[in-house]
Design a protein around this motif. Structure first.
Motif, PDB file in Angstrom:
ATOM      1  N   SER A   1      -1.025  17.360  16.895  1.00  0.00           N
ATOM      2  CA  SER A   1       0.249  17.142  16.202  1.00  0.00           C
ATOM      3  C   SER A   1       0.119  16.027  15.187  1.00  0.00           C
ATOM      4  CB  SER A   1       1.329  16.770  17.221  1.00  0.00           C
ATOM      5  OG  SER A   1       1.043  15.511  17.802  1.00  0.00           O
ATOM      6  N   GLY A   2       1.243  15.664  14.611  1.00  0.00           N
ATOM      7  CA  GLY A   2       1.266  14.554  13.678  1.00  0.00           C
ATOM      8  C   GLY A   2       0.987  13.236  14.371  1.00  0.00           C
ATOM      9  N   ASP A   3       0.978  12.150  13.590  1.00  0.00           N
ATOM     10  CA  ASP A   3       0.590  10.859  14.148  1.00  0.00           C
ATOM     11  C   ASP A   3       1.756   9.900  14.337  1.00  0.00           C
ATOM     12  OD1 ASP A   3       1.097  10.192  11.491  1.00  0.00           O
ATOM     13  OD2 ASP A   3      -1.024  10.239  10.954  1.00  0.00           O
ATOM     14  N   THR A   4       3.002  10.385  14.135  1.00  0.00           N
ATOM     15  CA  THR A   4       4.174   9.513  14.233  1.00  0.00           C
ATOM     16  C   THR A   4       5.165  10.094  15.235  1.00  0.00           C
ATOM     17  OG1 THR A   4       3.881   8.878  11.919  1.00  0.00           O
ATOM     18  CG2 THR A   4       6.005   8.370  12.925  1.00  0.00           C
ATOM     19  N   ARG A   5       5.632   9.263  16.147  1.00  0.00           N
ATOM     20  CA  ARG A   5       6.503   9.723  17.232  1.00  0.00           C
ATOM     21  C   ARG A   5       7.794  10.363  16.734  1.00  0.00           C
ATOM     22  NH1 ARG A   5       6.068   8.443  22.293  1.00  0.00           N
ATOM     23  NH2 ARG A   5       4.235   7.311  23.007  1.00  0.00           N
ATOM     24  N   SER A   6       8.415   9.742  15.736  1.00  0.00           N
ATOM     25  CA  SER A   6       9.754  10.174  15.328  1.00  0.00           C
ATOM     26  C   SER A   6       9.760  11.326  14.336  1.00  0.00           C
ATOM     27  CB  SER A   6      10.511   8.981  14.727  1.00  0.00           C
ATOM     28  OG  SER A   6       9.764   8.395  13.672  1.00  0.00           O
ATOM     29  N   VAL A   7       8.586  11.785  13.912  1.00  0.00           N
ATOM     30  CA  VAL A   7       8.521  12.907  12.975  1.00  0.00           C
ATOM     31  C   VAL A   7       8.851  14.204  13.711  1.00  0.00           C
ATOM     32  CG1 VAL A   7       6.922  14.317  11.625  1.00  0.00           C
ATOM     33  CG2 VAL A   7       6.991  11.848  11.309  1.00  0.00           C
ATOM     34  N   GLY A   8       9.603  15.072  13.065  1.00  0.00           N
ATOM     35  CA  GLY A   8      10.044  16.300  13.700  1.00  0.00           C
ATOM     36  C   GLY A   8       8.947  17.342  13.835  1.00  0.00           C
ATOM     37  N   VAL A   9       9.003  18.081  14.943  1.00  0.00           N
ATOM     38  CA  VAL A   9       8.075  19.189  15.163  1.00  0.00           C
ATOM     39  C   VAL A   9       8.249  20.245  14.076  1.00  0.00           C
ATOM     40  CG1 VAL A   9       7.513  21.104  16.718  1.00  0.00           C
ATOM     41  CG2 VAL A   9       7.938  18.818  17.645  1.00  0.00           C
ATOM     42  N   GLY A  10       9.503  20.547  13.737  1.00  0.00           N
ATOM     43  CA  GLY A  10       9.780  21.641  12.818  1.00  0.00           C
ATOM     44  C   GLY A  10       9.211  21.431  11.429  1.00  0.00           C
ATOM     45  N   GLY A  11       9.650  20.373  10.770  1.00  0.00           N
ATOM     46  CA  GLY A  11       9.219  20.152   9.396  1.00  0.00           C
ATOM     47  C   GLY A  11       7.722  20.040   9.267  1.00  0.00           C
ATOM     48  N   LEU A  12       7.095  19.337  10.201  1.00  0.00           N
ATOM     49  CA  LEU A  12       5.657  19.130  10.118  1.00  0.00           C
ATOM     50  C   LEU A  12       4.898  20.433  10.382  1.00  0.00           C
ATOM     51  CD1 LEU A  12       4.348  16.456   9.389  1.00  0.00           C
ATOM     52  CD2 LEU A  12       3.705  16.165  11.772  1.00  0.00           C
ATOM     53  N   THR A  13       5.292  21.154  11.436  1.00  0.00           N
ATOM     54  CA  THR A  13       4.577  22.376  11.795  1.00  0.00           C
ATOM     55  C   THR A  13       4.702  23.446  10.723  1.00  0.00           C
ATOM     56  OG1 THR A  13       4.910  21.953  14.154  1.00  0.00           O
ATOM     57  CG2 THR A  13       4.393  24.215  13.512  1.00  0.00           C
ATOM     58  N   LEU A  14       5.891  23.611  10.163  1.00  0.00           N
ATOM     59  CA  LEU A  14       6.111  24.711   9.230  1.00  0.00           C
ATOM     60  C   LEU A  14       5.293  24.568   7.957  1.00  0.00           C
ATOM     61  CD1 LEU A  14       9.977  25.202   9.623  1.00  0.00           C
ATOM     62  CD2 LEU A  14       8.131  26.526  10.655  1.00  0.00           C
ATOM     63  N   SER A  15       4.822  23.344   7.663  1.00  0.00           N
ATOM     64  CA  SER A  15       3.993  23.156   6.474  1.00  0.00           C
ATOM     65  C   SER A  15       2.538  22.835   6.825  1.00  0.00           C
ATOM     66  CB  SER A  15       4.570  22.046   5.591  1.00  0.00           C
ATOM     67  OG  SER A  15       5.799  22.463   5.015  1.00  0.00           O
ATOM     68  N   GLY A  16       2.174  22.894   8.100  1.00  0.00           N
ATOM     69  CA  GLY A  16       0.790  22.687   8.490  1.00  0.00           C
ATOM     70  C   GLY A  16       0.649  21.842   9.726  1.00  0.00           C
ATOM     71  N   CYS A  17       0.854  20.525   9.581  1.00  0.00           N
ATOM     72  CA  CYS A  17       0.738  19.525  10.630  1.00  0.00           C
ATOM     73  C   CYS A  17      -0.715  19.165  10.904  1.00  0.00           C
ATOM     74  CB  CYS A  17       1.432  19.958  11.916  1.00  0.00           C
ATOM     75  SG  CYS A  17       1.617  18.594  13.100  1.00  0.00           S
ATOM     76  N   ILE A  18      -1.170  18.142  10.181  1.00  0.00           N
ATOM     77  CA  ILE A  18      -2.533  17.638  10.289  1.00  0.00           C
ATOM     78  C   ILE A  18      -2.499  16.385  11.163  1.00  0.00           C
ATOM     79  CG2 ILE A  18      -4.476  16.665   9.002  1.00  0.00           C
ATOM     80  CD1 ILE A  18      -3.468  18.336   6.586  1.00  0.00           C
ATOM     81  N   GLY A  19      -3.083  16.468  12.346  1.00  0.00           N
ATOM     82  CA  GLY A  19      -2.964  15.366  13.291  1.00  0.00           C
ATOM     83  C   GLY A  19      -4.291  14.869  13.813  1.00  0.00           C
ATOM     84  N   TRP A  20      -4.238  14.169  14.962  1.00  0.00           N
ATOM     85  CA  TRP A  20      -5.409  13.478  15.486  1.00  0.00           C
ATOM     86  C   TRP A  20      -6.388  14.390  16.212  1.00  0.00           C
ATOM     87  CZ3 TRP A  20      -6.924   9.479  13.258  1.00  0.00           C
ATOM     88  CH2 TRP A  20      -6.057   8.482  12.818  1.00  0.00           C
ATOM     89  N   LYS A  21      -6.080  15.655  16.344  1.00  0.00           N
ATOM     90  CA  LYS A  21      -7.027  16.586  16.958  1.00  0.00           C
ATOM     91  C   LYS A  21      -7.341  17.735  16.009  1.00  0.00           C
ATOM     92  CE  LYS A  21      -5.637  15.647  21.736  1.00  0.00           C
ATOM     93  NZ  LYS A  21      -6.076  16.132  23.044  1.00  0.00           N
ATOM     94  N   VAL A  22      -7.148  17.501  14.712  1.00  0.00           N
ATOM     95  CA  VAL A  22      -7.202  18.594  13.742  1.00  0.00           C
ATOM     96  C   VAL A  22      -8.594  19.210  13.631  1.00  0.00           C
ATOM     97  CG1 VAL A  22      -7.645  17.085  11.738  1.00  0.00           C
ATOM     98  CG2 VAL A  22      -6.508  19.285  11.410  1.00  0.00           C
ATOM     99  N   ARG A  23      -9.646  18.413  13.802  1.00  0.00           N
ATOM    100  CA  ARG A  23     -10.984  18.976  13.625  1.00  0.00           C
ATOM    101  C   ARG A  23     -11.410  19.799  14.848  1.00  0.00           C
ATOM    102  NH1 ARG A  23     -15.170  15.988  13.129  1.00  0.00           N
ATOM    103  NH2 ARG A  23     -16.203  17.298  11.564  1.00  0.00           N
TER     104      ARG A  23
END
Length: 443
Positions: free
Chosen positions: A122-144
């Motif tokens: 997932s993303g790297d910030t607690r308060s960021v929404g699942v929806g907005g981030l996921t629908l456009s990709g969501c590059i996080g700490w396990k992306v590789r």
């Protein structure tokens, strides 16, 4: 204002109501909508969409409210605030299937999944929404290792512009499912996401810090190493932070090793440590949920302008040279570089509406300050992009504060845009969901 929408079970907040000052704005942008609707059920979400369509007013949909462009609010229109639809539930323990409300944040998800030993990249910030981030990709700490968050998506429930609920998956409405995964908020309101989570351990996470004088050499070595580094290792390099000294600010390389084996983690991270003079190193074993940071809310009157682009293998060396030179000058934007590749690159470019699969790096430049300072910095920022433009491609919607046609074209290559426009025509002919990096319905 609860009688404005008959049978609506959630709150409806208007300019004269208590709490309006809070719900009228997003994290980064103020607004003055006429109505803020907070559904507490899918039925409420349907009623809210039908109400917005009937009014003819501009519609904004808000998940976590972190969009740099302020998509989650407007002036004089309708805002549908999904924050009350935030349940997180493991619905199939054997398959690690997790159902998440469209208004949940990644912090809520990480906390809820931790007792089950599960996680989602997932993303790297607690308060960021699942929806907005996921629908456009969501590059996080396990992306590789696990790819984008949308690569773990199994199904969604969508409220369309007509107020209908449609399920989309590989088997149900597959073209809508293709479009949802990368198409941003263009297709409707996702009231629930179903993800295939993965078992997780604690992870090795922290910063390795190098002096500003070594940025050029360390960056090149870092990028070279990541081509062969274990996919358990994801990393972000950042420098030129004005709050840490601007051109004298150190290079901070954040690392996340997805595993709790100390020897394997050291084998993965030590090659980065050997790239230069280490000023600080706070890498420790931490619960994955603790890796996510609290979101920073800028003080009133502070503005953020951010741009992003992708870098393919052949351009890495030249892009890093330009960025290192840029960061050494007064007035440089904050520069961040995210490692990609791995699992992300193993997905075909046309498999989802997120098309930038072969990029090795993503670069993000951010200018922050009062509006006059940001305005004064724009020519210099454009000059940097003029230098970079021959060597970079596209843009990542989640780190993009503008939404003009040129920005949308950067997010969606021509073939992706054309296919999205066809899906948009089917589910949102009137372009009700336009407060986003907007794809207009095909004619």
């Amino acid at each position: 204002m609860s009688t404005v929408v008959e049978g609506f079970g959630g709150a409806i907040v208007g300019p004269d109501d208590e709490g309006y000052d809070v719900v009228s704005r997003t994290v980064l942008v103020g607004g003055s909508p006429e109505y803020v609707l907070q559904p507490v059920s899918v039925d409420d979400a349907q009623k809210a969409v039908r109400f917005a369509a009937a009014t003819g007013l501009a519609l904004s949909v808000r998940g976590g409210g972190h969009a740099f462009a302020g998509f989650g609010t407007n002036d004089g229109g309708v805002v549908i605030d999904l924050s009350k639809l935030a349940a997180v539930e493991v619905i199939d323990k054997e398959r690690h299937l997790v159902r998440i409300g469209g208004g949940a944040t990644w912090g809520q998800v990480a906390t809820a999944l931790a007792p089950h030993g599960l996680a989602i990249s997932s993303g790297d910030t607690r308060s960021v929404g699942v929806g907005g981030l996921t629908l456009s990709g969501c590059i996080g700490w396990k992306v590789r290792k696990y790819g984008l968050a949308l690569d773990s998506l199994v199904a969604v429930d969508v409220v369309t512009a007509a107020g209908d609920v449609v399920r989309a998956s590989a088997d149900d409405n597959p073209e809508l499912f293709w479009a949802i995964r990368g198409g941003g908020g263009n297709l409707g309101i996702v009231t629930a996401f179903e993800f295939a989570a993965h078992p997780t351990t604690d992870v090795y996470f922290g910063k390795v810090v190098f002096p500003a004088s070594e940025i050029g050499d360390v960056l090149q070595g870092w990028a070279d190493y990541l081509r062969t580094a274990p996919e358990e290792l994801t990393s972000i390099a950042s420098f030129a932070n004005p709050f840490l000294g601007g051109p004298d600010a150190p290079l901070e390389i954040e690392v996340a090793y997805d595993g709790d084996d100390a020897d394997l983690a050291a084998q993965a991270i030590d090659p980065i440590r050997r790239l230069g003079t280490v000023l600080a190193d706070d890498v420790t074993l931490r619960p994955y949920a603790d890796v996510l940071v609290d979101g920073v809310v800028p003080p009133p009157g502070i503005q953020l302008v951010t741009r992003s682009a992708f870098v393919d293998k052949d351009s890495v060396a030249e892009v890093l040279r330009i960025l290192a030179e840029t960061g050494s000058k007064q007035g440089s934007p904050i520069i961040a570089i995210r490692s990609l590749g791995g699992a992300t690159a193993r997905v075909a470019a046309d498999a989802t509406a997120y098309a930038h699969r072969q990029a090795e790096l993503m670069i993000i430049l951010t200018t922050i300050g009062p509006p006059p300072v940001v305005a004064a910095a724009r020519p210099a920022l454009q000059g940097i992009w003029d230098q970079l433009s021959p060597h970079v491609t596209g843009a990542y919607a989640n780190f993009l504060s503008e939404a003009a046609d040129v920005d949308v074209a950067a997010v969606y290559p021509a073939a992706t845009y054309e296919r999205l426009a066809a899906v948009k025509r089917e589910y949102d002919t009137g372009n009700l969901f336009a407060s986003n990096h907007n794809v207009r319905p095909a004619a």
